[in-house]
Design a protein around this motif. Sequence first.
Motif, mmCIF file in Angstrom:
data_model
loop_
_atom_site.group_PDB
_atom_site.id
_atom_site.type_symbol
_atom_site.label_atom_id
_atom_site.label_comp_id
_atom_site.label_asym_id
_atom_site.label_seq_id
_atom_site.Cartn_x
_atom_site.Cartn_y
_atom_site.Cartn_z
ATOM 1 N N LEU A 137 11.503 -3.134 21.044
ATOM 2 C CA LEU A 137 10.717 -2.451 22.072
ATOM 3 C C LEU A 137 9.244 -2.453 21.681
ATOM 4 O O LEU A 137 8.894 -2.158 20.536
ATOM 5 C CB LEU A 137 11.195 -1.007 22.246
ATOM 6 C CG LEU A 137 12.650 -0.809 22.693
ATOM 7 C CD1 LEU A 137 12.991 0.676 22.728
ATOM 8 C CD2 LEU A 137 12.890 -1.442 24.056
ATOM 9 N N LEU A 186 5.575 -0.783 22.603
ATOM 10 C CA LEU A 186 4.870 0.287 23.300
ATOM 11 C C LEU A 186 3.433 -0.168 23.509
ATOM 12 O O LEU A 186 2.785 -0.660 22.572
ATOM 13 C CB LEU A 186 4.902 1.586 22.492
ATOM 14 C CG LEU A 186 6.257 2.313 22.430
ATOM 15 C CD1 LEU A 186 7.193 1.661 21.422
ATOM 16 C CD2 LEU A 186 6.066 3.789 22.087
ATOM 17 N N TYR A 211 12.412 9.085 23.110
ATOM 18 C CA TYR A 211 12.998 8.241 24.151
ATOM 19 C C TYR A 211 14.409 7.841 23.747
ATOM 20 O O TYR A 211 14.621 7.234 22.696
ATOM 21 C CB TYR A 211 12.142 6.992 24.370
ATOM 22 C CG TYR A 211 12.701 6.044 25.412
ATOM 23 C CD1 TYR A 211 12.842 6.449 26.736
ATOM 24 C CD2 TYR A 211 13.091 4.752 25.062
ATOM 25 C CE1 TYR A 211 13.355 5.586 27.696
ATOM 26 C CE2 TYR A 211 13.596 3.879 26.010
ATOM 27 C CZ TYR A 211 13.732 4.304 27.328
ATOM 28 O OH TYR A 211 14.241 3.453 28.278
ATOM 29 N N ILE A 261 6.821 1.513 27.814
ATOM 30 C CA ILE A 261 7.668 0.835 26.836
ATOM 31 C C ILE A 261 8.178 -0.451 27.474
ATOM 32 O O ILE A 261 8.607 -0.454 28.630
ATOM 33 C CB ILE A 261 8.855 1.717 26.404
ATOM 34 C CG1 ILE A 261 8.379 2.872 25.518
ATOM 35 C CG2 ILE A 261 9.893 0.901 25.641
ATOM 36 C CD1 ILE A 261 9.507 3.723 24.962
#
Length: 589
Positions: A298, A300, A361, A310
């Motif tokens: 992921l 950001l 998250y 994201i």
Amino acid sequence: MSVSVHENRKSRTSTGSMNISLFHKPSHPDSVLTHLNTLRKQCMFTDVTLWAGDRSFPCHRAVLAACSRYFEAMFSGGLRESLDNEVNFRDSVHPEVLELLLDFAYSSRVIINEENAESLLEAGDMLQFHDIRDAAAEFLEKNLHLSNCLGMMLLSDAHQCKQLYELSWRMCLVHFEALRDTEDFYGLNKDKLLNLILSDELEIEDEHIVFNAVMRWVRYDLDGRRDDLPELLGGIRLALLPSECLIEAVACEELVMSDKRSRQIVEEAMQCKKKILQNDGVVTSPCARPRKAGHTLLILGGQTFMCDKIYQVDHKAKEIIPKSVLPSPRKEFSACAIGCKVYVTGGRGSENGVSKDVWIYDTVHEEWSKGAPMLIARFGHGSAELENWLYVVGGHTAIAGIFPASPSVSLKQVERYDPLTNKWTMMAPLRDGVSNAAVVSAKLKLFVFGGTTIHRDKASKVQCYDPLENRWAIAAECPQPWRYTAAAVLGSQIFIMGGDTEFTAASAYRFDCETNQWSRVGDMTSKRMSCHAVASGNKLYVVGGYFGTQRCKTLDCYDPTSDSWNSITTVPYSLIPTAFVSTWKHLPA
């Protein structure tokens, strides 16, 4: 010539000046060795005979002792062999191999090929011909392939050939599925098999393959290996199996269910799976920890350095796709993944205020929640997971009474977050306060590389934290002062890349956290300052960064087995990466 004649010549020719000449014959060592070898073959002046099998080898003790600490100790240590005229190796060394070692001792040359390399490595290690051992290991490194990597892993481990071991170990991790039906695999001992299946770097996305491999290994010698099954089951990520497979293939397996310890391991895996799928608290059990090959990458970032989204890296499609919106946009924060969750800590908001906030998250349920705030508002800090705790290290805070926030000197303070209790605790401070440092965990310790010091200089130290002692120490010096670098971990190797100078921006180094030794690896494809790196499988991925006015627009991958970099995909122009994490994928239902 008598002594008096020489003394007269000295007094007659001496002028008091430094009229001298140095004579050096470069071929002299080879000439002496060649003649010594001739004397050996003619059995002239030999004073010891080596035996291997039914063959004898007359030699000179002085030559053997000069080439090998083994023989030096044997002939000078008062051992029986120091007095005997013979040394009998019997069948511990093959005559042909001993002959090659002796040829090297008397000529400085030896021919290494596929037939003799392994034996030369073993004998070179045993008799302490270390140059031969290392040369044979280097030959085997270049001839490493699927058919011999398991054997090379065992051989190199037994004889301390670290580079050969590292390469063969990684090849075994990458090709585990292909190796699981080979005779070498079935010949592994329990401890080596356990080390393989315990590794986060094992490149398997379907854990059922690991389960089947373990069961076949046990059945290969059922009487001798039945008792090893519970420990091996504990190394399999059983909670990652689909529920149907976990029930039908594992829970109904007679060998598993006939053993009490094995049944308990399967039951724990079922409970872990249920807990994760229901989002019922934090799961830290090893049976539910995906391997790095099964992680999701992921990114950001946002259209500016203010992060608001994201993004997910799709390996197969080689795309970077939007995933979620950050509830509170920020910059100069730190992000770290623990299990299925990403923890975004601190940073500066849209009004430049320094934040204590913690946003979490959940990648399984794609939900955001807010955690307990940090004890100190900070930005430019680092964070890392260690034993399921979140550590936040260094950075800046705001100088009291000044708004917009003006940065303080680099912080020494370190705090730790417990996801189970949602609480923060202050830990032992850094030896030297730093910001903009690379922070990672490896081998149950935290490591902080470089950074900006309290005097605004580049830091040159590696700071190491031992959680058992709650104490920081200086582990090593960096190859050069560093800041704005990235770091990622593969096993005991920490890779550091990038930086804010012409000399560091494209460079990459490897730090062995067991020996605290540095080595240089291949340079990146472009210069990067403030880039971000993670490990996935047995590879490293780097994204973001800039140098001068140029933004780095590619997601690059480093393969340590070939020491090479290549670009995976292009980062969308509208995305400026500000953090990069590797987190657990969705668990199969």
